[in-house]
Design an enzyme around this catalytic site. Sequence first.
Site, mmCIF file in Angstrom:
data_model
loop_
_atom_site.group_PDB
_atom_site.id
_atom_site.type_symbol
_atom_site.label_atom_id
_atom_site.label_comp_id
_atom_site.label_asym_id
_atom_site.label_seq_id
_atom_site.Cartn_x
_atom_site.Cartn_y
_atom_site.Cartn_z
ATOM 1 N N CYS A 71 28.288 -64.121 30.838
ATOM 2 C CA CYS A 71 28.978 -63.805 29.964
ATOM 3 C C CYS A 71 30.189 -65.518 29.960
ATOM 4 O O CYS A 71 30.503 -65.711 28.637
ATOM 5 C CB CYS A 71 29.933 -63.343 30.243
ATOM 6 S SG CYS A 71 29.069 -62.006 30.046
ATOM 7 N N HIS A 110 36.410 -63.216 26.329
ATOM 8 C CA HIS A 110 34.899 -62.437 26.516
ATOM 9 C C HIS A 110 35.680 -61.131 26.542
ATOM 10 O O HIS A 110 37.074 -60.533 27.503
ATOM 11 C CB HIS A 110 34.384 -63.010 27.290
ATOM 12 C CG HIS A 110 33.178 -62.157 27.919
ATOM 13 N ND1 HIS A 110 32.307 -62.042 27.506
ATOM 14 C CD2 HIS A 110 33.057 -61.494 29.274
ATOM 15 C CE1 HIS A 110 31.596 -60.878 27.673
ATOM 16 N NE2 HIS A 110 31.548 -61.207 28.848
ATOM 17 N N ASN A 140 29.227 -55.516 24.481
ATOM 18 C CA ASN A 140 29.026 -56.854 24.698
ATOM 19 C C ASN A 140 27.390 -57.529 25.060
ATOM 20 O O ASN A 140 26.996 -57.139 25.573
ATOM 21 C CB ASN A 140 29.313 -56.595 26.735
ATOM 22 C CG ASN A 140 29.383 -57.838 27.495
ATOM 23 O OD1 ASN A 140 29.069 -59.319 26.684
ATOM 24 N ND2 ASN A 140 29.196 -58.139 28.679
#
Length: 357
Positions: free
Chosen positions: A132, A274, A304
Amino acid sequence: MGSVWQPSAARADHGRHGEQRSWAIHGTGAYLPARRVSSGELSRSLGLDPAWIEERTGIRHRHVAEPGQAASDLAAAAARRALAAAGLDAGDVGLIVLGTSTPDELGPSTACRVQALLGAGRAAAFDVAAACTGFVFGLSAAVGWLAGRPEPSPYALVIGVEVYSRFLNSGDRATAALFGDGAAAAVVGPVAPPYGLGPVEIGSDGSRAGDVLIPAGGSRAPASPETLSGHGHTIHMDGRAVRDFIAEAFPRLVAEAAGEAGVKPADLALVVPHQPNPRLVASLAGDAGLGPEQLVITGRDVGNIGAASLPFALDRAVREGRIGAGDLVLLVGFGAGVTWGRALITWPAPGPSRGGD
């Protein structure tokens, strides 16, 4: 704590004649698959109360790729939109860096697939595997590459993309509730100071690589009947460990970036994080010295989406007019590996100041 590296190229460098050169984001773009799955629908499929997922994560829905739609397809769509926003075409691109945990195949790189889809024949292309945090790692690589180019400088495309839906155990509520599919991209190129991108700082702690992973399919555990039956090709996550990592990393990264810039966190125009769990990230604003209005939270609408999460939120902020010339914008990423990264941007003005070349 794991290793931290701050590339000197993230700061403004000097061209062949001693003039200062800086780099900035000139255009952003995003793409979401058409199919949208609500958290209520997903909760019911998991045998839960319809409000269970949204109450715990803040996620209302996520998008799911169609059969046959691969990571490169999503990435190319987002890249085309970023190029259009920058007023460029594929021939202007000299580098494509793509962050993903869900590539089209183990090899070649998905970035090479995107290069072909775009027709960006001049561009070198490669993937970064920083989960990520992949977009911030990609920015670091792009800025370092650009700093070594002769003038006039080409442009770099930095892309984050995930098709997590192909790597989920539909019976595992800890992962099925969180992840979605999507892509986002940014065009990076020269800009006249005082605008610019940097510093970019990245770090890793490989001792925690087991906190989130897809354990099978690589050289350690190749595909077999056993790995398939044991869901080895799906995401496994230690939710408590991940939550603790985010709670420590996010405030620390904000404090470090503000301290290096000689400002207070409250002076940052926007912080684009994030957001694996948007409710959790939003709850950390106070710990980071931020007001809720400083955060760009988009995970409620997409879940996500991994390496695409941060650039997707950045694209949303740009398109909603939340960023102006001279604003200090902080990008904050954290992900499996574990990895983390941050990039501070003095946002460029539109028009001639974007050029620098």
